[in-house]
Motif scaffolding. Sequence first.
Motif, PDB file in Angstrom:
ATOM      1  N   ILE A  97      10.251  -0.973   3.501  1.00 51.03           N
ATOM      2  CA  ILE A  97      11.407  -0.073   4.231  1.00 51.03           C
ATOM      3  C   ILE A  97      11.566   1.073   3.337  1.00 51.03           C
ATOM      4  O   ILE A  97      11.852   2.014   3.757  1.00 51.03           O
ATOM      5  N   THR A  98      11.576   0.847   1.864  1.00 51.69           N
ATOM      6  CA  THR A  98      11.716   2.091   0.895  1.00 51.69           C
ATOM      7  C   THR A  98      10.436   3.143   1.457  1.00 51.69           C
ATOM      8  O   THR A  98      10.496   4.215   1.114  1.00 51.69           O
ATOM      9  N   ALA A  99       9.182   2.590   1.692  1.00 55.21           N
ATOM     10  CA  ALA A  99       8.117   3.605   1.941  1.00 55.21           C
ATOM     11  C   ALA A  99       8.190   4.336   3.446  1.00 55.21           C
ATOM     12  O   ALA A  99       7.330   5.074   3.422  1.00 55.21           O
ATOM     13  N   GLY A 100       9.274   4.028   4.263  1.00 58.25           N
ATOM     14  CA  GLY A 100       9.556   4.673   5.369  1.00 58.25           C
ATOM     15  C   GLY A 100       8.933   3.941   6.674  1.00 58.25           C
ATOM     16  O   GLY A 100       9.044   4.413   7.508  1.00 58.25           O
ATOM     17  N   PHE A 101       8.637   2.827   6.639  1.00 53.14           N
ATOM     18  CA  PHE A 101       8.281   2.030   7.738  1.00 53.14           C
ATOM     19  C   PHE A 101       9.378   1.768   8.558  1.00 53.14           C
ATOM     20  O   PHE A 101      10.380   1.075   7.933  1.00 53.14           O
ATOM     21  N   ASP A 102       9.343   1.890   9.862  1.00 54.35           N
ATOM     22  CA  ASP A 102      10.404   1.342  10.681  1.00 54.35           C
ATOM     23  C   ASP A 102       9.700   0.322  11.637  1.00 54.35           C
ATOM     24  O   ASP A 102      10.581  -0.127  12.475  1.00 54.35           O
ATOM     25  N   CYS A 103       8.652  -0.138  11.373  1.00 58.98           N
ATOM     26  CA  CYS A 103       8.037  -1.245  12.186  1.00 58.98           C
ATOM     27  C   CYS A 103       7.218  -2.119  10.964  1.00 58.98           C
ATOM     28  O   CYS A 103       6.368  -1.686  10.405  1.00 58.98           O
ATOM     29  N   ILE A 104       7.693  -3.480  10.925  1.00 58.84           N
ATOM     30  CA  ILE A 104       7.285  -4.358   9.872  1.00 58.84           C
ATOM     31  C   ILE A 104       6.672  -5.664  10.666  1.00 58.84           C
ATOM     32  O   ILE A 104       7.185  -6.182  11.423  1.00 58.84           O
ATOM     33  N   LYS A 105       5.628  -5.960  10.057  1.00 57.25           N
ATOM     34  CA  LYS A 105       4.832  -7.271  10.565  1.00 57.25           C
ATOM     35  C   LYS A 105       4.935  -8.354   9.624  1.00 57.25           C
ATOM     36  O   LYS A 105       4.190  -7.896   8.331  1.00 57.25           O
ATOM     37  N   LEU A 106       5.383  -9.408   9.773  1.00 56.28           N
ATOM     38  CA  LEU A 106       5.328 -10.459   8.866  1.00 56.28           C
ATOM     39  C   LEU A 106       4.447 -11.497   9.321  1.00 56.28           C
ATOM     40  O   LEU A 106       4.556 -12.204  10.498  1.00 56.28           O
ATOM     41  N   LYS A 107       3.590 -11.956   8.152  1.00 60.75           N
ATOM     42  CA  LYS A 107       2.737 -13.132   8.456  1.00 60.75           C
ATOM     43  C   LYS A 107       3.674 -14.323   8.284  1.00 60.75           C
ATOM     44  O   LYS A 107       4.402 -14.662   7.308  1.00 60.75           O
ATOM     45  N   ILE A 108       3.705 -15.310   9.319  1.00 58.25           N
ATOM     46  CA  ILE A 108       4.669 -16.529   9.098  1.00 58.25           C
ATOM     47  C   ILE A 108       3.872 -17.755   9.444  1.00 58.25           C
ATOM     48  O   ILE A 108       2.620 -17.663  10.032  1.00 58.25           O
TER      49      ILE A 108
ATOM     50  N   VAL B 209       5.842 -10.451  14.248  1.00 58.57           N
ATOM     51  CA  VAL B 209       5.578 -11.778  13.451  1.00 58.57           C
ATOM     52  C   VAL B 209       4.221 -12.392  13.835  1.00 58.57           C
ATOM     53  O   VAL B 209       3.843 -12.026  15.266  1.00 58.57           O
ATOM     54  N   ASP B 210       3.362 -12.611  13.263  1.00 59.49           N
ATOM     55  CA  ASP B 210       2.262 -13.269  13.407  1.00 59.49           C
ATOM     56  C   ASP B 210       1.948 -14.637  12.962  1.00 59.49           C
ATOM     57  O   ASP B 210       1.980 -14.894  11.572  1.00 59.49           O
ATOM     58  N   ALA B 211       1.719 -15.562  13.595  1.00 60.89           N
ATOM     59  CA  ALA B 211       1.808 -16.905  13.314  1.00 60.89           C
ATOM     60  C   ALA B 211       0.160 -17.582  13.240  1.00 60.89           C
ATOM     61  O   ALA B 211       0.131 -18.514  12.734  1.00 60.89           O
ATOM     62  N   ASN B 212      -0.797 -16.750  13.444  1.00 60.70           N
ATOM     63  CA  ASN B 212      -2.107 -16.919  13.272  1.00 60.70           C
ATOM     64  C   ASN B 212      -2.294 -18.301  13.736  1.00 60.70           C
ATOM     65  O   ASN B 212      -3.118 -19.043  13.276  1.00 60.70           O
ATOM     66  N   GLY B 213      -1.435 -18.862  14.893  1.00 55.93           N
ATOM     67  CA  GLY B 213      -1.770 -20.222  15.430  1.00 55.93           C
ATOM     68  C   GLY B 213      -1.495 -21.304  14.612  1.00 55.93           C
ATOM     69  O   GLY B 213      -1.538 -22.189  14.827  1.00 55.93           O
ATOM     70  N   ALA B 214      -0.152 -21.002  13.918  1.00 58.43           N
ATOM     71  CA  ALA B 214       0.463 -22.028  13.161  1.00 58.43           C
ATOM     72  C   ALA B 214       1.004 -23.047  13.802  1.00 58.43           C
ATOM     73  O   ALA B 214       1.394 -24.077  13.318  1.00 58.43           O
ATOM     74  N   PHE B 215       1.543 -22.670  14.868  1.00 56.07           N
ATOM     75  CA  PHE B 215       2.699 -23.691  15.532  1.00 56.07           C
ATOM     76  C   PHE B 215       2.010 -24.811  16.489  1.00 56.07           C
ATOM     77  O   PHE B 215       0.533 -24.273  16.892  1.00 56.07           O
TER      78      PHE B 215
ATOM     79  N   ALA C 117       3.393 -20.165   6.947  1.00 54.46           N
ATOM     80  CA  ALA C 117       2.666 -21.162   6.036  1.00 54.46           C
ATOM     81  C   ALA C 117       3.661 -21.798   5.190  1.00 54.46           C
ATOM     82  O   ALA C 117       3.662 -22.715   4.497  1.00 54.46           O
ATOM     83  N   ILE C 118       4.877 -20.957   4.936  1.00 54.45           N
ATOM     84  CA  ILE C 118       6.160 -21.587   4.203  1.00 54.45           C
ATOM     85  C   ILE C 118       6.842 -22.616   5.272  1.00 54.45           C
ATOM     86  O   ILE C 118       6.585 -22.211   6.340  1.00 54.45           O
ATOM     87  N   ASP C 119       7.966 -22.925   4.637  1.00 50.51           N
ATOM     88  CA  ASP C 119       8.984 -23.688   5.314  1.00 50.51           C
ATOM     89  C   ASP C 119       9.448 -22.748   6.219  1.00 50.51           C
ATOM     90  O   ASP C 119      10.055 -21.513   6.189  1.00 50.51           O
ATOM     91  N   PHE C 120       9.536 -23.083   7.654  1.00 50.40           N
ATOM     92  CA  PHE C 120      10.151 -22.344   8.760  1.00 50.40           C
ATOM     93  C   PHE C 120      11.502 -21.969   8.727  1.00 50.40           C
ATOM     94  O   PHE C 120      11.853 -20.641   8.942  1.00 50.40           O
ATOM     95  N   GLN C 121      12.386 -22.885   8.278  1.00 46.36           N
ATOM     96  CA  GLN C 121      13.806 -22.240   8.055  1.00 46.36           C
ATOM     97  C   GLN C 121      13.845 -21.248   7.136  1.00 46.36           C
ATOM     98  O   GLN C 121      14.752 -20.258   7.113  1.00 46.36           O
ATOM     99  N   THR C 122      12.939 -21.366   6.001  1.00 42.84           N
ATOM    100  CA  THR C 122      13.027 -20.204   4.901  1.00 42.84           C
ATOM    101  C   THR C 122      12.547 -18.900   5.544  1.00 42.84           C
ATOM    102  O   THR C 122      13.336 -17.818   5.333  1.00 42.84           O
TER     103      THR C 122
END
Length: 344
Positions: free
Chosen positions: A139-150, A178-184, A152-157
């Motif tokens: 966000i500091t670097a000026g991105f207005d689109c962020i993609k999170l890998k999800i 978000v990118d689950a890479n087939g995790a669900f 692998a850690i606790d889903f509620q977290t």
Amino acid sequence: MKAIYHKYILNFKQPSGTSRGVMTTKETWFIILEKDSKKGVGECGILRGLSIDDRPDYEAKLEWTCNNIHLGLEVLLSKLIEFPSIQFGLETAFKSLESEDRFQLFPSDFTKGKDAIPINGLVWMGSEDFMRTQIKEKITAGFDCIKLKIGAIDFQTELGILKSIRKEFSISDIELRVDANGAFSPEDALEKLKQLSEYQIHSIEQPIKPKQFDVMARLCEVTPLPIALDEELIGVFSKMNKEKLLQTINPKYIILKPSLVGGFKGSEEWINCAENLNIKWWITSALESNIGLNAIAQWTFTLKNKMPQGLGTGSLFTNNFFSPLKVKNGTLHYDLLENWKFNL
């Protein structure tokens, strides 16, 4: 014409996590063409455990390609249908050889430094603190689109992290992918999609593992959150099968990595199939060095797709090649004041 190949190991600056595991290195190969004192270079990048051409005979096929370079690009592409990363490397190497400047493959306002490509900021999996730190940096670097890998850690977290982003930044401030890479699992995927949708997510990549066509088609039908296919496209070679897959699943988006789906030619076939079915798309690199990233970025710019692309991976490695590709304010630029340093 002569052709040789080189292996090169890219080292990540810090371990990079997905639901398929943590990467510390990335293996890649370069094809170098030489003709009439001119040289061309292309990158054949494979992702171990994911690329369809991650096979024991990969290096033998590279050697065969170099020994048969006299066959020409079209014949070689047809014979390398099961080796999409070599197809991509060859397309790039031939384009590089034909170009006045071997790194200016698709001249445009991008390569003239007059225009840039919007890209997403990539947040890798890790501890909650690590993910939050990355998000702040993007966000500091000026991105207005962020993609999170999800996945692998606790889903509620993970939901907590998304909630805290949305508390601070509205949908008009930050686009979240978000990118689950087939995790669900097929059993819990829909429930997780419902929970994710509360945070105004743009899309989710590959919520379940590929090749579960009926389950994925059903998910796309009932999901509250747009689904993008990624790994699902790997290993689908014929145009007929591409059309059949997209008609069966009917996703909102597809994501194209040229190294994984047959280079520019294979990607353009997917794009044509998708557009005929009103399915949107964007382009992503597959963790190539700046050689491959440069080719993908220049080609992507010519496609005139205004969505943020997944091309911000050049700074991940300690031993990448110095190049004019620069990320600035959430966009990828070609800085004409910088020179290439490609030395194997």
